[in-house]
Design a protein around this motif. Structure first.
Motif, PDB file in Angstrom:
ATOM      1  N   ASN A  68       0.825  -1.213   0.000  1.00 56.19           N
ATOM      2  CA  ASN A  68       0.000   0.000   0.000  1.00 56.19           C
ATOM      3  C   ASN A  68       0.858   1.262   0.000  1.00 56.19           C
ATOM      4  O   ASN A  68       0.539   2.239  -0.685  1.00 56.19           O
ATOM      5  CB  ASN A  68      -0.946   0.002   1.201  1.00 56.19           C
ATOM      6  CG  ASN A  68      -2.020  -1.054   1.078  1.00 56.19           C
ATOM      7  OD1 ASN A  68      -2.343  -1.469  -0.025  1.00 56.19           O
ATOM      8  ND2 ASN A  68      -2.561  -1.491   2.200  1.00 56.19           N
ATOM      9  N   GLU A 112       3.825   1.536  -1.306  1.00 59.87           N
ATOM     10  CA  GLU A 112       4.421   1.646  -2.634  1.00 59.87           C
ATOM     11  C   GLU A 112       3.415   2.155  -3.652  1.00 59.87           C
ATOM     12  O   GLU A 112       3.764   2.944  -4.535  1.00 59.87           O
ATOM     13  CB  GLU A 112       4.970   0.278  -3.076  1.00 59.87           C
ATOM     14  CG  GLU A 112       5.704   0.306  -4.375  1.00 59.87           C
ATOM     15  CD  GLU A 112       6.934   1.188  -4.368  1.00 59.87           C
ATOM     16  OE1 GLU A 112       7.301   1.689  -5.455  1.00 59.87           O
ATOM     17  OE2 GLU A 112       7.554   1.376  -3.310  1.00 59.87           O
ATOM     18  N   LYS A 113       2.147   1.750  -3.544  1.00 60.74           N
ATOM     19  CA  LYS A 113       1.112   2.259  -4.441  1.00 60.74           C
ATOM     20  C   LYS A 113       0.947   3.767  -4.288  1.00 60.74           C
ATOM     21  O   LYS A 113       0.816   4.489  -5.278  1.00 60.74           O
ATOM     22  CB  LYS A 113      -0.215   1.558  -4.174  1.00 60.74           C
ATOM     23  CG  LYS A 113      -0.293   0.167  -4.729  1.00 60.74           C
ATOM     24  CD  LYS A 113      -1.646  -0.457  -4.442  1.00 60.74           C
ATOM     25  CE  LYS A 113      -1.711  -1.894  -4.923  1.00 60.74           C
ATOM     26  NZ  LYS A 113      -2.994  -2.534  -4.579  1.00 60.74           N
ATOM     27  N   GLU A 114       0.962   4.244  -3.055  1.00 62.55           N
ATOM     28  CA  GLU A 114       0.856   5.685  -2.809  1.00 62.55           C
ATOM     29  C   GLU A 114       2.063   6.418  -3.380  1.00 62.55           C
ATOM     30  O   GLU A 114       1.925   7.492  -3.970  1.00 62.55           O
ATOM     31  CB  GLU A 114       0.735   5.953  -1.323  1.00 62.55           C
ATOM     32  CG  GLU A 114      -0.574   5.527  -0.716  1.00 62.55           C
ATOM     33  CD  GLU A 114      -0.617   5.735   0.786  1.00 62.55           C
ATOM     34  OE1 GLU A 114       0.219   6.487   1.314  1.00 62.55           O
ATOM     35  OE2 GLU A 114      -1.494   5.137   1.432  1.00 62.55           O
ATOM     36  N   GLN A 146       3.920   5.485  -5.886  1.00 67.74           N
ATOM     37  CA  GLN A 146       3.881   5.446  -7.343  1.00 67.74           C
ATOM     38  C   GLN A 146       2.930   6.493  -7.907  1.00 67.74           C
ATOM     39  O   GLN A 146       3.220   7.084  -8.950  1.00 67.74           O
ATOM     40  CB  GLN A 146       3.497   4.058  -7.833  1.00 67.74           C
ATOM     41  CG  GLN A 146       4.608   3.052  -7.712  1.00 67.74           C
ATOM     42  CD  GLN A 146       4.209   1.672  -8.193  1.00 67.74           C
ATOM     43  OE1 GLN A 146       3.074   1.453  -8.620  1.00 67.74           O
ATOM     44  NE2 GLN A 146       5.135   0.745  -8.118  1.00 67.74           N
ATOM     45  N   THR A 147       1.813   6.743  -7.232  1.00 69.69           N
ATOM     46  CA  THR A 147       0.896   7.773  -7.724  1.00 69.69           C
ATOM     47  C   THR A 147       1.553   9.150  -7.631  1.00 69.69           C
ATOM     48  O   THR A 147       1.285  10.018  -8.461  1.00 69.69           O
ATOM     49  CB  THR A 147      -0.429   7.779  -6.939  1.00 69.69           C
ATOM     50  OG1 THR A 147      -0.161   7.977  -5.553  1.00 69.69           O
ATOM     51  CG2 THR A 147      -1.181   6.483  -7.127  1.00 69.69           C
ATOM     52  N   TYR A 148       2.412   9.349  -6.646  1.00 70.43           N
ATOM     53  CA  TYR A 148       3.121  10.612  -6.514  1.00 70.43           C
ATOM     54  C   TYR A 148       4.261  10.709  -7.525  1.00 70.43           C
ATOM     55  O   TYR A 148       4.518  11.776  -8.090  1.00 70.43           O
ATOM     56  CB  TYR A 148       3.680  10.730  -5.085  1.00 70.43           C
ATOM     57  CG  TYR A 148       4.603  11.902  -4.888  1.00 70.43           C
ATOM     58  CD1 TYR A 148       4.108  13.193  -4.815  1.00 70.43           C
ATOM     59  CD2 TYR A 148       5.976  11.724  -4.780  1.00 70.43           C
ATOM     60  CE1 TYR A 148       4.941  14.279  -4.639  1.00 70.43           C
ATOM     61  CE2 TYR A 148       6.818  12.792  -4.608  1.00 70.43           C
ATOM     62  CZ  TYR A 148       6.308  14.067  -4.533  1.00 70.43           C
ATOM     63  OH  TYR A 148       7.147  15.130  -4.367  1.00 70.43           O
ATOM     64  N   GLU A 149       4.957   9.609  -7.782  1.00 67.11           N
ATOM     65  CA  GLU A 149       6.136   9.626  -8.645  1.00 67.11           C
ATOM     66  C   GLU A 149       5.807   9.551 -10.130  1.00 67.11           C
ATOM     67  O   GLU A 149       6.643   9.907 -10.963  1.00 67.11           O
ATOM     68  CB  GLU A 149       7.058   8.463  -8.280  1.00 67.11           C
ATOM     69  CG  GLU A 149       7.686   8.606  -6.916  1.00 67.11           C
ATOM     70  CD  GLU A 149       8.450   7.370  -6.496  1.00 67.11           C
ATOM     71  OE1 GLU A 149       8.399   6.357  -7.215  1.00 67.11           O
ATOM     72  OE2 GLU A 149       9.089   7.430  -5.432  1.00 67.11           O
ATOM     73  N   LYS A 150       4.616   9.099 -10.494  1.00 69.99           N
ATOM     74  CA  LYS A 150       4.284   8.924 -11.903  1.00 69.99           C
ATOM     75  C   LYS A 150       4.394  10.225 -12.709  1.00 69.99           C
ATOM     76  O   LYS A 150       5.035  10.236 -13.761  1.00 69.99           O
ATOM     77  CB  LYS A 150       2.882   8.323 -12.047  1.00 69.99           C
ATOM     78  CG  LYS A 150       2.534   7.993 -13.469  1.00 69.99           C
ATOM     79  CD  LYS A 150       1.176   7.355 -13.568  1.00 69.99           C
ATOM     80  CE  LYS A 150       0.834   7.074 -15.022  1.00 69.99           C
ATOM     81  NZ  LYS A 150      -0.498   6.495 -15.148  1.00 69.99           N
ATOM     82  N   PRO A 151       3.812  11.362 -12.264  1.00 72.46           N
ATOM     83  CA  PRO A 151       3.973  12.594 -13.045  1.00 72.46           C
ATOM     84  C   PRO A 151       5.429  13.062 -13.115  1.00 72.46           C
ATOM     85  O   PRO A 151       5.860  13.593 -14.141  1.00 72.46           O
ATOM     86  CB  PRO A 151       3.124  13.621 -12.300  1.00 72.46           C
ATOM     87  CG  PRO A 151       2.353  12.909 -11.285  1.00 72.46           C
ATOM     88  CD  PRO A 151       2.926  11.552 -11.121  1.00 72.46           C
ATOM     89  N   GLU A 161       7.096  10.957 -15.758  1.00 73.05           N
ATOM     90  CA  GLU A 161       6.675  11.358 -17.098  1.00 73.05           C
ATOM     91  C   GLU A 161       7.382  12.638 -17.543  1.00 73.05           C
ATOM     92  O   GLU A 161       7.817  12.753 -18.688  1.00 73.05           O
ATOM     93  CB  GLU A 161       5.162  11.545 -17.134  1.00 73.05           C
ATOM     94  CG  GLU A 161       4.392  10.253 -17.047  1.00 73.05           C
ATOM     95  CD  GLU A 161       2.896  10.457 -16.926  1.00 73.05           C
ATOM     96  OE1 GLU A 161       2.452  11.631 -16.808  1.00 73.05           O
ATOM     97  OE2 GLU A 161       2.180   9.454 -16.936  1.00 73.05           O
TER      98      GLU A 161
END
Length: 83
Positions: free
Chosen positions: A27, A29-31, A33-38, A41
């Protein structure tokens, strides 16, 4: 008999503790990843832009050396890019 029971209790408690910790870290790591994705990109866009600039400069230098009048346009900057 006591040692065998204690061993099985230890094994089972270790399995349940490991399962609990795995869920917790999944959980987290999921949080993350949502922060690191932008951010990831944007970093990929910057790398692509820098590679395009490098190609553009190389082609323009080659065109000058060969005496070709038309040269490549510079690539468009990403929207978030600051001068």
């Amino acid at each position: 008999m006591y040692f065998q029971t204690a061993r099985w209790v230890s094994i089972l408690s270790g399995i349940f503790y490991g399962r609990y910790m795995q869920k917790k870290y999944t959980n987290m790591e999921k949080e993350a990843q949502t922060y690191e994705k932008p951010i990831r990109e944007r970093a990929n866009l910057m790398k692509k832009y820098q590679a395009d600039i490098k190609v553009s400069n190389e082609m323009n230098n080659l065109a000058k050396e060969m005496g070709v009048p038309n040269q490549m346009d510079k690539p468009k900057k990403p929207d978030f890019f600051r001068d």
